[in-house]
Design an enzyme around this catalytic site. Structure first.
Site, PDB file in Angstrom:
ATOM      1  N   GLU A  76       0.832  -1.200   0.000  1.00 34.91           N
ATOM      2  CA  GLU A  76       0.000   0.000   0.000  1.00 34.91           C
ATOM      3  C   GLU A  76       0.877   1.265   0.000  1.00 34.91           C
ATOM      4  OE1 GLU A  76      -2.726  -0.742   3.294  1.00 34.91           O
ATOM      5  OE2 GLU A  76      -4.030  -1.863   1.952  1.00 34.91           O
ATOM      6  N   ASP A 114      -8.128  -9.177   4.095  1.00 38.85           N
ATOM      7  CA  ASP A 114      -7.827  -8.078   5.001  1.00 38.85           C
ATOM      8  C   ASP A 114      -8.890  -7.972   6.093  1.00 38.85           C
ATOM      9  OD1 ASP A 114      -6.854  -5.788   6.121  1.00 38.85           O
ATOM     10  OD2 ASP A 114      -7.530  -4.433   4.549  1.00 38.85           O
ATOM     11  N   GLU A 132     -12.408  -2.511  12.138  1.00 40.67           N
ATOM     12  CA  GLU A 132     -12.434  -1.763  10.872  1.00 40.67           C
ATOM     13  C   GLU A 132     -13.586  -2.200   9.971  1.00 40.67           C
ATOM     14  OE1 GLU A 132      -8.776  -1.964   8.629  1.00 40.67           O
ATOM     15  OE2 GLU A 132      -9.649  -0.916   6.918  1.00 40.67           O
TER      16      GLU A 132
HETATM   17  C1  GCV Z   1      -2.329   0.290   8.510  1.00 42.51           C
HETATM   18  C2  GCV Z   1      -5.930  -2.208   5.601  1.00 42.51           C
HETATM   19  C3  GCV Z   1      -6.343  -0.962   6.336  1.00 42.51           C
HETATM   20  C4  GCV Z   1      -5.186   0.006   6.441  1.00 42.51           C
HETATM   21  C5  GCV Z   1      -4.001  -0.703   7.118  1.00 42.51           C
HETATM   22  C6  GCV Z   1      -3.655  -1.935   6.281  1.00 42.51           C
HETATM   23  C7  GCV Z   1      -2.526  -2.748   6.895  1.00 42.51           C
HETATM   24  O1  GCV Z   1      -5.701  -1.937   4.259  1.00 42.51           O
HETATM   25  O2  GCV Z   1      -7.433  -0.379   5.692  1.00 42.51           O
HETATM   26  O3  GCV Z   1      -5.620   1.108   7.209  1.00 42.51           O
HETATM   27  O4  GCV Z   1      -2.894   0.145   7.225  1.00 42.51           O
HETATM   28  O5  GCV Z   1      -4.779  -2.764   6.203  1.00 42.51           O
HETATM   29  O6  GCV Z   1      -2.819  -3.734   7.552  1.00 42.51           O
HETATM   30  O7  GCV Z   1      -1.375  -2.392   6.706  1.00 42.51           O
END
Ligand code: GCV
Length: 604
Positions: free
Chosen positions: A228, A307, A335
Site C-alpha cells: 500500500e 484483510d 475496521e
Molecule cells: C495500517 C488495511 C487498512 C489500512 C491498514 C492496512 C494494513 O488496508 O485499511 O488502514 O494500514 O490494512 O494492515 O497495513
C-alpha cells in the site's frame, strides 16, 4: 477511571519496579486469599500454582498471580496447575500516529501521542500495561505500520521519550517495539535504502545500537514494506528476505527481532484484469522465500488472505511455510466489523483460527489494538472482551470461546446476577454471526463503504483498484477460486482443498468466497442462493432487534456509564443493520429479479 476487567482490583498501585513486585502487590490487595510467591528464574513466562503457592519465572509469577486472582474471583479456590504460553511473543500493535490520530481507531485519539510527539497520562499508561499483563500480552508496538514522515523521529530525537514510556511498561513484563520506515536511511541523507548497500547496513546497525542503548529490553521492529505504497526492497530489485534479513542482522547483536508483515499485494489492480486474484498474493510472494529468512525474522500474516473481512478462510500461507518463523495477525480494532458501534465478539474467530493451525507452526501472535483515549479505552464497553480474549487465547489457544467470555463477563461485571450474566454471555457469543448475517454472509466480502468501511455499499469497491470484487450480475455472484477459476484453492494442503473446492461440501459461510454461484442454485438446506441471501439479511436484522431487547434487560444492572454507551450504540447498530438489510437485498433484487419467497418488504 474505567477499570475494565480489573473491576475488583485496587486502584492505588504504587510505583513498582519489576513484574515480581507487581505480582506480590496485586496478591497482597486481596484479603480473602493469601498467596506466597516463589521465584524460579528458569521458568521464564511459565508458572505453577499449588494451593496458595505461586512459583514462576521473573514474568511467570506475574501471570501466575493474575491467574490465581481471577480464579479466586470466579470462586475457584485451591488450584493446582502448571501453565506456560503457547507463543513466546504476544504482541499488540497500535496504529497510532504522532499527531494523535489512530488509523482505523474507534476508541478516541492515541493514548501515546499528540501534537507531533509523545503525550500521555502516565497513570493511564500504567493501568493499560496492567490490563495487558493481566491477560498475558508481553509486547506493544506503539506506532502505526504506515510510518508517516514525522513518526520516523521516534528513532531519532524522540527516542529518550520512547525510553521513558518503555519504563512504564517494563514492570508489567511488556517490551516496546517500533514500526520502522524502510526508507529511513534516505531521510538521513543516504542516496539509497538498498538492503545490500554497505552504508545502508551500517546505518541500521547504528540506529539499532542507539535504540538498545536507550531501551535495553527493546523487542524489535515491525515493518510494512512494499505494501500500500510503503517503501521496501522491491524498489532496489531485492527480495523481501534480503530486506528483512538486513534489518535482522542489524538487531541481532541486541537479541532483537524483526516482524515483517506479509500484507503484500497489488493495490493498483485494473478491475478488468481477471488474471490477478488478490487473495493469492501473499502466498505467491512468500512461499518461494521459505527458508530464506534469518532466525530472528518473523513473518507476520493476517488471519485471512484478504484483510480482516467479516469472514475469510484461513490464510494458506499460515499452513504452508515450514522453514520460516511465523506470527499470526488479528485485528481487534473493528475496521470491517462495526467500528466498535456494532457488537462483534471475536473469541470464536480466535478459536477457529488457532484450531486450524498445527501446533508448533507459529512463533508469535499479534493483534491490531482496539484501544484509544476513551474513558473505557475501547469505545464500546463490550469490545474489551476482544482484547481480553486475544491475550488469554494467545497464551492458551484451546480455551473455549464460552470459557473466556464467561470469565470476562464475571470479572468486568462482578455484581451481575447469574441470569443476567448468562444473557450477556449468550448475546456476545451470538454477536459475530448476527453481524455477518446482516452485512456480508456466505463469504461475500468488501460490500462496505469504501475508505471508511462502515455501512453498506455493495458495488463500492467493484470498479476500484484494490482487487476486491464480487462480480454480481443478473445471474450469479462470487468468484470461482477453484482450479477451473483463479486457482486460489490450490494454495491449500490437499485435504483442505477438498473441503473448499466442491460447492456441495464447501461450508455455507465461505461459499461465495470460493465459488461463483447462480442465484437459483439450491443450497444444502434446500433454499436457493438468492433466498438465502434475503433470509440472512432479514434474520440478521431481526436478531439485532432481539439483541437490543436483551440488552435493555441487562442494562439496568450494568454500571451507569456502560449502560448508557451500550444502549446508545445499540440504537446505531439497529439503524446500521436495517441499512445493510435493505441496501443489500435491494441490490440483489434489482439484479436477479427474484422475489422473496416470504413476501417481505424489499425496496424497489
Ligand atoms: C495500517 C488495511 C487498512 C489500512 C491498514 C492496512 C494494513 O488496508 O485499511 O488502514 O494500514 O490494512 O494492515 O497495513
Amino acid at each position: 477511571m474505567h477499570k475494565l476487567w480489573l473491576q475488583s482490583f485496587s486502584n492505588e498501585m504504587p510505583l513498582l519496579n519489576s513484574p515480581e513486585e507487581v505480582a506480590r502487590w496485586e496478591l497482597s490487595q486481596f484479603h480473602d486469599a493469601s498467596f506466597s510467591v516463589c521465584l524460579r528464574p528458569e521458568m521464564g513466562d511459565g508458572f505453577e500454582i499449588d494451593g496458595d503457592i505461586i512459583t514462576g519465572g521473573p514474568t511467570g509469577v506475574l501471570y501466575g498471580a493474575y491467574t490465581a486472582l481471577f480464579s479466586s474471583l470466579t470462586g475457584k479456590k485451591h488450584l493446582k496447575m502448571r501453565s506456560e504460553p503457547a507463543y513466546r511473543l504476544r504482541m499488540l500493535d497500535f496504529w497510532d500516529n504522532l499527531d494523535g490520530s489512530v488509523e482505523r481507531g474507534y476508541a478516541g485519539r492515541s493514548l501515546f501521542f499528540d501534537h507531533g510527539g509523545l503525550h500521555y497520562d502516565p497513570q493511564r499508561i500504567r493501568f493499560l500495561a496492567r490490563l495487558l499483563a493481566s491477560c498475558g500480552i508481553n509486547a506493544v508496538c506503539i506506532n502505526n505500520v504506515n510510518v508517516l514522515f514525522e513518526a520516523q523521529r521516534l528513532m531519532e530525537d524522540l527516542l529518550p521519550d520512547v525510553a521513558e514510556l518503555a519504563g512504564l511498561f517494563r514492570p508489567f513484563g511488556i517490551r516496546l517495539m517500533l514500526s520502522c520506515d524502510f526508507a529511513l536511511p534516505i531521510r538521513h541523507g543516504l542516496p539509497t535504502a538498498d538492503p545490500l548497500d554497505q552504508t545502508v547496513q551500517d546505518f541500521w546497525r547504528s540506529i539499532a545500537e542507539k535504540i538498545w542503548n536507550a531501551i535495553p529490553d527493546f523487542a524489535g521492529f515491525v515493518v510494512k514494506a512494499d505494501s500500500e505504497h510503503r517503501p521496501g526492497p522491491f524498489t532496489y530489485g531485492r527480495s523481501h528476505a534480503e530486506g528483512a534479513n538486513m534489518l535482522g542482522d542489524a538487531v541481532e547483536p541486541f537479541g532483537g527481532v524483526v516482524v515483517w508483515r506479509a500484507f503484500v499485494y497489488n493495490c493498483q489492480q485494473d478491475w478488468r484484469d481477471t488474471t490477478t486474484d488478490r487473495p493469492k498474493a501473499a502466498y505467491e510472494h512468500y512461499m518461494p522465500l521459505d527458508g530464506a529468512f534469518h532466525d530472528n525474522v518473523l513473518l507476520q500474516i493476517k488471519n485471512g488472505p484478504f484483510d480482516f473481512q467479516v469472514r475469510e478462510p484461513i490464510s494458506p500461507l499460515l499452513l504452508s511455510l515450514r522453514k520460516t518463523h511465523l506470527a499470526l495477525e488479528f485485528q481487534l480494532t473493528q475496521e470491517y466489523t462495526g467500528h466498535q458501534i456494532d457488537i462483534y465478539s471475536m473469541p470464536g474467530l480466535f478459536s477457529e483460527t488457532f484450531a486450524q493451525i498445527p501446533r508448533g507452526q507459529l512463533s508469535a501472535v499479534a493483534a491490531v489494538a482496539n484501544i484509544g483515549r476513551d474513558d473505557n479505552y475501547v469505545g464500546h464497553p463490550f469490545a474489551a472482551l476482544n482484547l481480553f480474549a486475544y491475550g488469554c487465547m494467545a497464551w492458551q489457544p484451546d480455551l473455549s470461546p464460552r470459557q473466556v467470555t464467561e470469565l470476562w463477563c464475571h470479572l468486568t461485571y462482578p455484581s451481575l446476577s447469574a441470569s443476567c450474566e448468562e444473557k450477556l454471555v449468550q448475546l456476545l457469543m451470538d454477536s459475530r454471526e448476527i453481524y455477518e448475517k446482516y452485512t456480508a454472509p456466505l463469504g461475500l466480502c468488501w460490500m462496505v463503504n469504501p475508505g471508511f468501511h462502515y455501512g453498506p455499499s455493495p458495488d463500492g469497491y467493484e470498479y476500484q483498484s484494490w482487487g476486491t470484487y464480487h462480480k454480481a450480475d443478473r445471474n450469479a455472484v462470487g468468484i470461482d477460486r477453484t482450479a477451473q477459476g483463479t486457482g486460489y484453492v490450490l494454495q491449500y494442503p490437499p485435504e483442505i482443498q477438498k473441503r473448499y473446492a466442491d460447492p456441495a461440501v464447501c461450508p455455507d459461510h465461505l461459499l461465495l468466497f470460493f465459488h461463483r454461484v447462480p442465484y437459483q442454485a439450491v443450497m444444502s438446506d434446500g433454499r436457493t442462493l438468492i433466498q438465502r441471501i434475503y433470509d440472512d439479511h432479514f434474520e440478521g436484522c431481526e436478531a439485532v432487534d432481539a439483541m437490543s431487547q436483551t440488552l435493555c434487560q441487562i442494562a439496568p444492572s450494568l454500571p451507569e456509564d456502560d449502560s448508557r454507551v451500550c444502549l446508545d450504540r445499540m440504537e446505531k447498530q439497529k439503524l446500521n443493520a436495517r441499512e445493510w438489510r435493505d441496501v443489500v437485498n435491494t441490490f440483489f433484487h434489482r439484479l436477479s429479479g427474484a422475489d422473496d419467497a416470504k413476501g417481505r418488504k424489499i425496496y424497489d
